[in-house]
Scaffold this motif. Structure first.
Motif, PDB file in Angstrom:
ATOM      1  N   GLY A  18      41.958  31.328  49.432  1.00  0.00           N
ATOM      2  CA  GLY A  18      43.285  31.376  48.805  1.00  0.00           C
ATOM      3  C   GLY A  18      43.297  30.916  47.416  1.00  0.00           C
ATOM      4  O   GLY A  18      44.321  30.312  47.025  1.00  0.00           O
ATOM      5  N   THR A  19      42.224  30.467  46.822  1.00  0.00           N
ATOM      6  CA  THR A  19      42.159  30.130  45.509  1.00  0.00           C
ATOM      7  C   THR A  19      42.602  30.775  44.440  1.00  0.00           C
ATOM      8  O   THR A  19      42.415  32.196  44.457  1.00  0.00           O
ATOM      9  N   VAL A  20      43.575  30.001  43.559  1.00  0.00           N
ATOM     10  CA  VAL A  20      44.136  30.806  42.369  1.00  0.00           C
ATOM     11  C   VAL A  20      43.184  30.552  41.333  1.00  0.00           C
ATOM     12  O   VAL A  20      42.252  29.484  41.146  1.00  0.00           O
ATOM     13  N   MET A  21      42.581  31.777  40.408  1.00  0.00           N
ATOM     14  CA  MET A  21      41.512  31.446  39.457  1.00  0.00           C
ATOM     15  C   MET A  21      42.405  31.945  38.113  1.00  0.00           C
ATOM     16  O   MET A  21      43.262  32.616  37.765  1.00  0.00           O
ATOM     17  N   ALA A  22      41.804  31.147  37.202  1.00  0.00           N
ATOM     18  CA  ALA A  22      42.668  31.249  35.821  1.00  0.00           C
ATOM     19  C   ALA A  22      41.532  31.450  34.607  1.00  0.00           C
ATOM     20  O   ALA A  22      40.293  30.748  34.831  1.00  0.00           O
ATOM     21  N   TRP A  23      41.931  31.762  33.588  1.00  0.00           N
ATOM     22  CA  TRP A  23      41.418  31.713  32.423  1.00  0.00           C
ATOM     23  C   TRP A  23      42.114  30.779  31.446  1.00  0.00           C
ATOM     24  O   TRP A  23      43.460  30.968  31.330  1.00  0.00           O
ATOM     25  N   VAL A  62      45.764  31.422  29.711  1.00  0.00           N
ATOM     26  CA  VAL A  62      45.676  32.736  29.239  1.00  0.00           C
ATOM     27  C   VAL A  62      46.282  33.795  30.237  1.00  0.00           C
ATOM     28  O   VAL A  62      47.108  34.379  30.192  1.00  0.00           O
ATOM     29  N   ALA A  63      45.582  33.415  31.397  1.00  0.00           N
ATOM     30  CA  ALA A  63      45.966  34.129  32.667  1.00  0.00           C
ATOM     31  C   ALA A  63      45.619  33.509  33.930  1.00  0.00           C
ATOM     32  O   ALA A  63      44.636  32.992  33.859  1.00  0.00           O
ATOM     33  N   LEU A  64      46.299  34.038  34.938  1.00  0.00           N
ATOM     34  CA  LEU A  64      45.719  33.582  36.264  1.00  0.00           C
ATOM     35  C   LEU A  64      46.060  34.738  37.330  1.00  0.00           C
ATOM     36  O   LEU A  64      46.666  35.543  36.937  1.00  0.00           O
ATOM     37  N   ILE A  65      45.359  34.680  38.467  1.00  0.00           N
ATOM     38  CA  ILE A  65      45.247  35.455  39.455  1.00  0.00           C
ATOM     39  C   ILE A  65      45.374  34.977  40.741  1.00  0.00           C
ATOM     40  O   ILE A  65      44.442  33.924  41.033  1.00  0.00           O
ATOM     41  N   THR A  66      46.216  35.282  41.751  1.00  0.00           N
ATOM     42  CA  THR A  66      46.214  34.584  43.104  1.00  0.00           C
ATOM     43  C   THR A  66      45.018  35.619  43.948  1.00  0.00           C
ATOM     44  O   THR A  66      44.768  36.475  43.631  1.00  0.00           O
ATOM     45  N   SER A  67      45.070  34.958  45.156  1.00  0.00           N
ATOM     46  CA  SER A  67      44.039  35.515  45.975  1.00  0.00           C
ATOM     47  C   SER A  67      44.626  36.881  46.475  1.00  0.00           C
ATOM     48  O   SER A  67      43.986  37.820  46.749  1.00  0.00           O
ATOM     49  N   GLY A  68      45.949  37.099  46.469  1.00  0.00           N
ATOM     50  CA  GLY A  68      46.738  38.315  46.739  1.00  0.00           C
ATOM     51  C   GLY A  68      46.804  39.361  45.799  1.00  0.00           C
ATOM     52  O   GLY A  68      47.055  40.529  45.830  1.00  0.00           O
ATOM     53  N   SER A 127      41.478  40.325  36.809  1.00  0.00           N
ATOM     54  CA  SER A 127      41.020  40.834  37.839  1.00  0.00           C
ATOM     55  C   SER A 127      40.070  40.102  38.669  1.00  0.00           C
ATOM     56  O   SER A 127      39.430  39.247  38.122  1.00  0.00           O
ATOM     57  N   ARG A 128      40.064  40.474  39.887  1.00  0.00           N
ATOM     58  CA  ARG A 128      38.882  39.550  40.823  1.00  0.00           C
ATOM     59  C   ARG A 128      38.376  40.459  41.686  1.00  0.00           C
ATOM     60  O   ARG A 128      38.944  41.339  42.219  1.00  0.00           O
ATOM     61  N   ASP A 129      37.012  40.181  42.104  1.00  0.00           N
ATOM     62  CA  ASP A 129      36.210  40.731  43.127  1.00  0.00           C
ATOM     63  C   ASP A 129      36.052  39.745  44.085  1.00  0.00           C
ATOM     64  O   ASP A 129      35.049  39.058  43.911  1.00  0.00           O
ATOM     65  N   ALA A 130      36.810  40.014  45.157  1.00  0.00           N
ATOM     66  CA  ALA A 130      36.511  38.896  46.130  1.00  0.00           C
ATOM     67  C   ALA A 130      35.206  38.751  46.785  1.00  0.00           C
ATOM     68  O   ALA A 130      34.303  37.870  46.890  1.00  0.00           O
TER      69      ALA A 130
END
Length: 115
Positions: free
Chosen positions: A31-36, A48-54, A70-73
């Motif tokens: 469930g981690t939020v990742m950000a730049w 700059v930007a963030l993305i949630t697990s969803g 974007s993210r690749d889980a």
């Protein structure tokens, strides 16, 4: 412990594109939020930007319409696609996450936009 390693920075002309990658390893929670973030010369570090697990994302006004996170889980990797780059995008770009109230940062990757 979480380790974040960025790659993909470099020198690009105005109007060009780059794609940054952030590979995460260690105890990553789903469930981690990742950000730049980025820090330009003489400036404070900014989100700059963030993305949630969803998959929901948010962007700084200065990059909306030009950058895509974007993210690749499956690969525990987050990307930042940067298009229509401007000289003011020049900065060190950092990957960030926060888990169990601890902030984790990558070492940063330099992006320079110049002709």
């Amino acid at each position: 412990q979480v380790q974040l390693v960025e790659s993909g920075g470099g020198l690009v002309q105005p109007g060009g594109s780059l794609r940054l990658s952030c590979a995460a390893s260690g105890s990553i929670f789903s469930g981690t939020v990742m950000a730049w973030y980025r820090q330009g010369p003489g400036k404070q570090r900014e989100l700059v930007a963030l993305i949630t697990s969803g998959g929901s994302s948010n962007y700084a006004d200065s990059v909306k319409g030009r950058f895509t996170i974007s993210r690749d889980a499956a690969k525990n990797t987050v990307y930042l696609q940067m298009n229509s780059l401007k000289p003011e995008d020049t900065a060190i770009y950092y990957c960030h996450t926060r888990q169990m109230r601890v902030d984790y940062w990558g070492q940063g990757t330099q992006v320079t936009v110049s002709s």
